[in-house]
Motif scaffolding. Structure first.
Motif, mmCIF file in Angstrom:
data_model
loop_
_atom_site.group_PDB
_atom_site.id
_atom_site.type_symbol
_atom_site.label_atom_id
_atom_site.label_comp_id
_atom_site.label_asym_id
_atom_site.label_seq_id
_atom_site.Cartn_x
_atom_site.Cartn_y
_atom_site.Cartn_z
ATOM 1 N N ALA A 5 0.836 -1.184 0.000
ATOM 2 C CA ALA A 5 0.000 0.000 0.000
ATOM 3 C C ALA A 5 0.876 1.240 0.000
ATOM 4 N N ALA A 6 0.526 2.196 -0.816
ATOM 5 C CA ALA A 6 1.257 3.459 -0.866
ATOM 6 C C ALA A 6 0.615 4.441 0.099
ATOM 7 N N ASP A 7 1.411 5.341 0.636
ATOM 8 C CA ASP A 7 0.883 6.414 1.455
ATOM 9 C C ASP A 7 -0.121 7.195 0.620
ATOM 10 N N ARG A 8 -1.236 7.576 1.227
ATOM 11 C CA ARG A 8 -2.301 8.280 0.503
ATOM 12 C C ARG A 8 -1.774 9.516 -0.226
ATOM 13 N N SER A 9 -0.760 10.196 0.318
ATOM 14 C CA SER A 9 -0.213 11.376 -0.343
ATOM 15 C C SER A 9 0.512 11.006 -1.634
ATOM 16 N N ASP A 10 0.898 9.735 -1.802
ATOM 17 C CA ASP A 10 1.573 9.266 -3.011
ATOM 18 C C ASP A 10 0.588 8.748 -4.053
ATOM 19 N N ARG A 11 -0.698 8.844 -3.747
ATOM 20 C CA ARG A 11 -1.733 8.250 -4.584
ATOM 21 C C ARG A 11 -1.611 8.628 -6.050
ATOM 22 N N ASP A 12 -1.346 9.866 -6.339
ATOM 23 C CA ASP A 12 -1.244 10.323 -7.719
ATOM 24 C C ASP A 12 0.198 10.568 -8.135
ATOM 25 N N ASP A 13 1.134 10.018 -7.405
ATOM 26 C CA ASP A 13 2.539 10.302 -7.651
ATOM 27 C C ASP A 13 3.156 9.212 -8.526
ATOM 28 N N SER A 14 3.405 9.546 -9.782
ATOM 29 C CA SER A 14 4.015 8.575 -10.684
ATOM 30 C C SER A 14 5.446 8.253 -10.267
ATOM 31 N N GLU A 15 6.084 9.154 -9.558
ATOM 32 C CA GLU A 15 7.459 8.889 -9.102
ATOM 33 C C GLU A 15 7.491 7.702 -8.141
ATOM 34 N N ALA A 16 6.453 7.531 -7.322
ATOM 35 C CA ALA A 16 6.415 6.391 -6.403
ATOM 36 C C ALA A 16 6.410 5.076 -7.182
ATOM 37 N N LEU A 17 5.671 5.027 -8.282
ATOM 38 C CA LEU A 17 5.655 3.821 -9.103
ATOM 39 C C LEU A 17 7.007 3.607 -9.776
ATOM 40 N N THR A 18 7.635 4.680 -10.214
ATOM 41 C CA THR A 18 8.972 4.581 -10.809
ATOM 42 C C THR A 18 9.949 3.962 -9.814
ATOM 43 N N VAL A 19 9.961 4.464 -8.604
ATOM 44 C CA VAL A 19 10.854 3.947 -7.565
ATOM 45 C C VAL A 19 10.544 2.485 -7.279
ATOM 46 N N TYR A 20 9.270 2.145 -7.198
ATOM 47 C CA TYR A 20 8.877 0.769 -6.913
ATOM 48 C C TYR A 20 9.399 -0.193 -7.982
ATOM 49 N N ILE A 21 9.239 0.194 -9.253
ATOM 50 C CA ILE A 21 9.720 -0.656 -10.350
ATOM 51 C C ILE A 21 11.239 -0.778 -10.305
ATOM 52 N N ARG A 22 11.926 0.323 -10.041
ATOM 53 C CA ARG A 22 13.400 0.271 -9.957
ATOM 54 C C ARG A 22 13.851 -0.657 -8.834
ATOM 55 N N GLU A 23 13.174 -0.635 -7.708
ATOM 56 C CA GLU A 23 13.539 -1.486 -6.580
ATOM 57 C C GLU A 23 13.233 -2.957 -6.840
ATOM 58 N N HIS A 24 12.325 -3.240 -7.744
ATOM 59 C CA HIS A 24 11.942 -4.619 -8.066
ATOM 60 C C HIS A 24 13.115 -5.404 -8.672
ATOM 61 N N ARG A 25 13.901 -4.774 -9.542
ATOM 62 C CA ARG A 25 15.101 -5.366 -10.150
ATOM 63 C C ARG A 25 14.824 -6.736 -10.762
ATOM 64 N N ALA A 26 13.970 -6.771 -11.757
ATOM 65 C CA ALA A 26 13.613 -8.023 -12.427
ATOM 66 C C ALA A 26 14.856 -8.746 -12.926
ATOM 67 N N GLY A 27 14.924 -10.028 -12.670
ATOM 68 C CA GLY A 27 16.059 -10.828 -13.099
ATOM 69 C C GLY A 27 17.364 -10.447 -12.429
#
Length: 184
Positions: A5-27
């Motif tokens: 769950a993202a903090d409600r203040s990050d609800r519309d923040d595309s940067e939060a999704l960018t960071v999440y994907i970067r931290e995922h490190r697929a493969g």
């Protein structure tokens, strides 16, 4: 699928999704490029998403106008795919979508990750990712331009994206526009 769950203040923040994907490190590869998707036809940013982890593909449906588009090289695998509709743990099925590209040392795309942000509660997740096991892969990157790409061979499809003015990159075939969010 992994989600938090993202903090409600990050609800519309595309940067939060960018960071999440970067931290995922697929493969295990660091993600070098993350692009956020919008519909070319209506500029919509809300999608239903269906994925197949076995085939490695994702299909988007724009909720604004009904345009369907395949992500990255998904067109090559949709015929054999058994797509499953993505849903947030809260039950919602509408998402903002971003795609992460992990590169190998030679600069070729090695993994594609499809990250979603639930539009109801802001939860983030990487709902699918897949390995790219062919080269060249420049046609998969949103910064690719047709005149810099070699002709597709084998299972490769024609160039998926071309450069467009400013920081938008639009697809030739799918009806999606890619918006690059600068890294910090």
């Amino acid at each position: 699928m992994s989600a938090r769950a993202a903090d409600r203040s990050d609800r519309d923040d595309s940067e939060a999704l960018t960071v999440y994907i970067r931290e995922h490190r697929a493969g295990g590869y660091p993600v070098h490029h993350v692009v956020h998707l919008g519909c070319r036809h209506c500029d919509g940013r809300a999608f239903r998403v269906a994925v197949d982890d076995e085939e490695g593909c994702a299909l988007l449906l724009c909720l604004g106008c009904g345009t369907e588009a395949a992500v990255a090289d998904s067109d090559d695998y949709l015929d054999d795919a058994e797509l499953a509709e993505c849903a947030c743990p809260c039950g919602a099925e509408s998402f903002a979508v971003a795609v992460g590209y992990a590169l190998a040392g030679d600069g070729e795309v090695r993994w594609v990750s499809v990250g979603l942000r639930c539009l109801a509660d802001g939860a983030l997740g990487v709902y699918t990712d897949w390995k790219i096991d062919y080269a060249p892969t420049a046609h998969l990157l949103p910064s690719a331009t047709p005149d810099r790409q070699s002709a597709p061979t084998g299972s490769q499809r024609r160039p998926a994206v071309r450069a467009a003015p400013s920081r938008q990159v639009s697809t030739q075939d799918s009806g999606m526009i890619f918006f690059t969010i600068p890294s910090h």
